[in-house]
Design a protein around this motif. Structure first.
Motif, PDB file in Angstrom:
ATOM      1  N   LYS A  52       0.816  -1.203   0.000  1.00  0.00           N
ATOM      2  CA  LYS A  52       0.000   0.000   0.000  1.00  0.00           C
ATOM      3  C   LYS A  52       0.853   1.257   0.000  1.00  0.00           C
ATOM      4  O   LYS A  52       0.515   2.236  -0.630  1.00  0.00           O
ATOM      5  CB  LYS A  52      -0.939   0.007   1.211  1.00  0.00           C
ATOM      6  CG  LYS A  52      -2.067  -0.973   1.105  1.00  0.00           C
ATOM      7  CD  LYS A  52      -2.978  -0.867   2.288  1.00  0.00           C
ATOM      8  CE  LYS A  52      -4.102  -1.883   2.174  1.00  0.00           C
ATOM      9  NZ  LYS A  52      -5.012  -1.805   3.297  1.00  0.00           N
ATOM     10  N   ARG A  71       3.797   1.682  -1.362  1.00  0.00           N
ATOM     11  CA  ARG A  71       4.343   1.886  -2.708  1.00  0.00           C
ATOM     12  C   ARG A  71       3.280   2.437  -3.653  1.00  0.00           C
ATOM     13  O   ARG A  71       3.567   3.292  -4.477  1.00  0.00           O
ATOM     14  CB  ARG A  71       4.903   0.577  -3.273  1.00  0.00           C
ATOM     15  CG  ARG A  71       6.196   0.170  -2.642  1.00  0.00           C
ATOM     16  CD  ARG A  71       6.747  -1.048  -3.308  1.00  0.00           C
ATOM     17  NE  ARG A  71       7.975  -1.447  -2.652  1.00  0.00           N
ATOM     18  CZ  ARG A  71       8.632  -2.527  -2.945  1.00  0.00           C
ATOM     19  NH1 ARG A  71       8.195  -3.348  -3.893  1.00  0.00           N
ATOM     20  NH2 ARG A  71       9.738  -2.830  -2.309  1.00  0.00           N
ATOM     21  N   GLU A  72       2.056   1.939  -3.527  1.00  0.00           N
ATOM     22  CA  GLU A  72       0.964   2.425  -4.378  1.00  0.00           C
ATOM     23  C   GLU A  72       0.685   3.907  -4.100  1.00  0.00           C
ATOM     24  O   GLU A  72       0.492   4.692  -5.028  1.00  0.00           O
ATOM     25  CB  GLU A  72      -0.305   1.600  -4.143  1.00  0.00           C
ATOM     26  CG  GLU A  72      -0.229   0.191  -4.676  1.00  0.00           C
ATOM     27  CD  GLU A  72      -1.434  -0.641  -4.276  1.00  0.00           C
ATOM     28  OE1 GLU A  72      -2.424  -0.081  -3.750  1.00  0.00           O
ATOM     29  OE2 GLU A  72      -1.376  -1.862  -4.486  1.00  0.00           O
ATOM     30  N   LYS A  73       0.691   4.273  -2.827  1.00  0.00           N
ATOM     31  CA  LYS A  73       0.443   5.662  -2.448  1.00  0.00           C
ATOM     32  C   LYS A  73       1.548   6.554  -3.000  1.00  0.00           C
ATOM     33  O   LYS A  73       1.280   7.618  -3.548  1.00  0.00           O
ATOM     34  CB  LYS A  73       0.368   5.787  -0.927  1.00  0.00           C
ATOM     35  CG  LYS A  73       0.102   7.195  -0.454  1.00  0.00           C
ATOM     36  CD  LYS A  73       0.029   7.270   1.053  1.00  0.00           C
ATOM     37  CE  LYS A  73      -0.194   8.709   1.476  1.00  0.00           C
ATOM     38  NZ  LYS A  73      -0.152   8.869   2.915  1.00  0.00           N
ATOM     39  N   ARG A 121       1.109   7.061  -6.713  1.00  0.00           N
ATOM     40  CA  ARG A 121       0.040   8.015  -6.997  1.00  0.00           C
ATOM     41  C   ARG A 121       0.496   9.451  -6.750  1.00  0.00           C
ATOM     42  O   ARG A 121       0.181  10.349  -7.525  1.00  0.00           O
ATOM     43  CB  ARG A 121      -1.203   7.716  -6.149  1.00  0.00           C
ATOM     44  CG  ARG A 121      -2.145   6.731  -6.827  1.00  0.00           C
ATOM     45  CD  ARG A 121      -3.455   6.597  -6.075  1.00  0.00           C
ATOM     46  NE  ARG A 121      -3.421   5.277  -5.468  1.00  0.00           N
ATOM     47  CZ  ARG A 121      -3.546   5.016  -4.174  1.00  0.00           C
ATOM     48  NH1 ARG A 121      -3.773   5.970  -3.319  1.00  0.00           N
ATOM     49  NH2 ARG A 121      -3.463   3.802  -3.710  1.00  0.00           N
TER      50      ARG A 121
END
Length: 126
Positions: A2, A4-6, A9
């Motif tokens: 999570k 890394r995804e944030k 983005r």
């Protein structure tokens, strides 16, 4: 995962969707930018405000002209520490001093210093 995804983005938000430079805007802003030397000096000035003891000294000098002993007592720090911070403030033209006999009294250099601190306080209190 999570985290890394944030981060991915957030990086997307910092990039242009299309590679198109608005040259008229860039040129207009570039024409208004101060010289690099001025911006360097400004950055150095703001570094001075990066120490809470110096900020406390400046804020104390809002209220009254003070000597090193007064400032040390007020802030609960040593006279040596106060002297060091006053030297930094003096070198950056934020405080001035006057001698009265063997005593040296410090005050704000000018109203610009008061304005900088007041605007900073307003900003952090928003």
């Amino acid at each position: 995962m999570k985290g890394r995804e944030k981060m991915a983005r957030e990086q997307e938000l910092e990039r242009c969707e299309f590679q198109f430079v608005h040259e008229d805007v860039v040129n207009a802003v570039q024409g208004q930018m101060p010289k690099d030397e001025v911006l360097y000096d400004l950055a150095e000035l703001f570094k001075v405000f990066g120490d809470s003891t110096r900020i406390k000294i400046l804020y104390a000098l809002f209220e009254a002209e003070l000597c090193v002993c007064d400032i040390a007592q007020l802030l609960g720090v040593t006279q040596t520490a106060v002297s060091h911070q006053l030297r930094v403030l003096k070198n950056n033209k934020l405080v001035k001093f006057r001698r009265e006999g063997k005593n040296i009294f410090y005050s704000l250099a000018d109203d610009h210093v008061r304005s900088i601190i007041n605007q900073g306080i307003e900003h952090v209190e928003e």
